[in-house]
Design a protein around this motif. Sequence first.
Motif, mmCIF file in Angstrom:
data_model
loop_
_atom_site.group_PDB
_atom_site.id
_atom_site.type_symbol
_atom_site.label_atom_id
_atom_site.label_comp_id
_atom_site.label_asym_id
_atom_site.label_seq_id
_atom_site.Cartn_x
_atom_site.Cartn_y
_atom_site.Cartn_z
ATOM 1 N N PRO A 116 41.679 -4.010 7.680
ATOM 2 C CA PRO A 116 40.621 -3.070 8.085
ATOM 3 C C PRO A 116 41.206 -1.741 8.542
ATOM 4 N N LEU A 117 40.666 -0.667 8.034
ATOM 5 C CA LEU A 117 41.158 0.672 8.384
ATOM 6 C C LEU A 117 41.048 0.924 9.886
ATOM 7 N N GLY A 118 39.939 0.542 10.475
ATOM 8 C CA GLY A 118 39.687 0.842 11.876
ATOM 9 C C GLY A 118 40.574 0.095 12.852
ATOM 10 N N GLY A 119 41.287 -0.914 12.388
ATOM 11 C CA GLY A 119 42.158 -1.676 13.263
ATOM 12 C C GLY A 119 43.534 -1.078 13.432
ATOM 13 N N CYS A 120 43.800 0.032 12.786
ATOM 14 C CA CYS A 120 45.130 0.638 12.818
ATOM 15 C C CYS A 120 45.408 1.345 14.134
ATOM 16 N N ARG A 121 46.654 1.305 14.543
ATOM 17 C CA ARG A 121 47.098 1.959 15.776
ATOM 18 C C ARG A 121 46.817 3.464 15.728
ATOM 19 N N TRP A 122 46.795 4.042 14.570
ATOM 20 C CA TRP A 122 46.565 5.470 14.378
ATOM 21 C C TRP A 122 45.279 5.929 15.070
ATOM 22 N N PHE A 123 44.282 5.058 15.126
ATOM 23 C CA PHE A 123 43.001 5.416 15.734
ATOM 24 C C PHE A 123 43.021 5.311 17.262
ATOM 25 N N THR A 124 44.131 4.886 17.834
ATOM 26 C CA THR A 124 44.204 4.731 19.288
ATOM 27 C C THR A 124 45.109 5.768 19.944
ATOM 28 N N ARG A 125 45.747 6.606 19.175
ATOM 29 C CA ARG A 125 46.712 7.551 19.720
ATOM 30 C C ARG A 125 46.068 8.902 19.997
ATOM 31 N N SER A 188 38.432 9.364 24.780
ATOM 32 C CA SER A 188 38.394 8.203 25.652
ATOM 33 C C SER A 188 38.941 6.979 24.925
ATOM 34 N N GLY A 189 39.834 6.271 25.562
ATOM 35 C CA GLY A 189 40.415 5.078 24.945
ATOM 36 C C GLY A 189 41.666 5.350 24.141
ATOM 37 N N ARG A 190 41.987 6.616 23.934
ATOM 38 C CA ARG A 190 43.223 6.958 23.229
ATOM 39 C C ARG A 190 44.349 7.147 24.244
ATOM 40 N N SER A 191 45.568 6.942 23.808
ATOM 41 C CA SER A 191 46.699 7.027 24.730
ATOM 42 C C SER A 191 47.838 7.826 24.118
ATOM 43 N N THR A 192 48.719 8.306 24.981
ATOM 44 C CA THR A 192 49.921 9.019 24.558
ATOM 45 C C THR A 192 51.108 8.431 25.309
ATOM 46 N N SER A 193 52.298 8.625 24.772
ATOM 47 C CA SER A 193 53.498 8.079 25.399
ATOM 48 C C SER A 193 53.774 8.741 26.740
ATOM 49 N N ARG A 194 53.486 10.034 26.832
ATOM 50 C CA ARG A 194 53.673 10.757 28.081
ATOM 51 C C ARG A 194 52.312 11.177 28.628
ATOM 52 N N VAL A 195 52.140 11.048 29.930
ATOM 53 C CA VAL A 195 50.849 11.334 30.557
ATOM 54 C C VAL A 195 50.376 12.746 30.232
ATOM 55 N N ALA A 263 37.709 15.547 36.090
ATOM 56 C CA ALA A 263 38.251 14.224 35.793
ATOM 57 C C ALA A 263 39.770 14.279 35.890
ATOM 58 N N THR A 264 40.384 13.126 36.116
ATOM 59 C CA THR A 264 41.848 13.068 36.211
ATOM 60 C C THR A 264 42.484 12.632 34.897
ATOM 61 N N GLY A 265 41.672 12.375 33.909
ATOM 62 C CA GLY A 265 42.192 11.976 32.605
ATOM 63 C C GLY A 265 41.057 11.522 31.725
ATOM 64 N N THR A 266 41.352 11.215 30.473
ATOM 65 C CA THR A 266 40.286 10.809 29.550
ATOM 66 C C THR A 266 39.749 9.426 29.871
ATOM 67 N N THR A 267 40.480 8.623 30.671
ATOM 68 C CA THR A 267 39.963 7.315 31.048
ATOM 69 C C THR A 267 38.800 7.435 32.013
ATOM 70 N N GLY A 268 38.589 8.626 32.575
ATOM 71 C CA GLY A 268 37.468 8.818 33.499
ATOM 72 C C GLY A 268 36.235 9.330 32.807
ATOM 73 N N LEU A 269 36.243 9.336 31.487
ATOM 74 C CA LEU A 269 35.131 9.938 30.761
ATOM 75 C C LEU A 269 34.308 8.891 30.032
#
Length: 269
Positions: A116-125, A188-195, A263-269
């Motif tokens: 599934p395309l949507g299951g790729c890590r690319w969509f979480t970065r 929201s829900g996406r992450s990066t290696s450095r804050v 907000a202090t980050g995208t996790t607060g949105l």
Amino acid sequence: MRLLNTRTYQIDEILVDSVPSYAILSHTWSGEEVSFQDMRDPARDDHHSGKRGLEKVKKACEVAASCGHEWIWIDTCCIDKSNSAELIEAINSMYNWYKRAKICLVYLEDLDEDGPLGGCRWFTRGWTLQELIAPKQMLFFDKNWREKGTKEGLIMDIVKRTGISERILMHEDHLSAVSVAQKMSWASGRSTSRVEDTAYSLLGIFGVHLSLIYGEERRVFRRLQEAILSSIPDLSIPAWRRQQTQAPNADNTSRRVYSGVFATGTTGL
């Protein structure tokens, strides 16, 4: 801007007013990427032949060349990250570089042939959000570089996975038509290696510039929001919520909680 020749693997610095047609790569980083210095190494093929990153670069060049492109931009090796001024320019310019590319090649290293395309890590970065929105022409590839389709052909799957409208993804509506809060929700829900990159990866989407201060951690997100408020007449930015609720007092009454506008980050949105 530095571009990589798709046939010779030579990296050339190009003046802004004379940038040729080029392809661009979007991908997720692994621990075996090749740097600008690696690609400039005369013995590159001997010293770095075991790195998967070198094979990825060569395959991206091969695909770009087959599409008729002499040049390609790849973030791992087309930025001299030892040069702080160049890194600042690249991060602040990256959205436009993706937007101006003739085609964006998306390499999904964890996508199986029938996966599934949507299951790729690319969509979480975090960084890949702007890499999805900025280019109109995109080609997606699985882990073996088999073509999976175009952005237009896969649009409904992408809309379902990201919550971003088709009209925005296909450049039928301008980003300025979308509220700040809505754009923030895309991250929201996406992450990066450095804050700090949580904020830096959103600069192009909001059309703002920031100085880079690695080490300030979440304070950079306040700087981002201040820059947005100073340049965009949109008051939706305070529309955020906390992820954690406060515990009640001992007498079971609610505890009054004060929170700031920002907000202090995208996790607060």
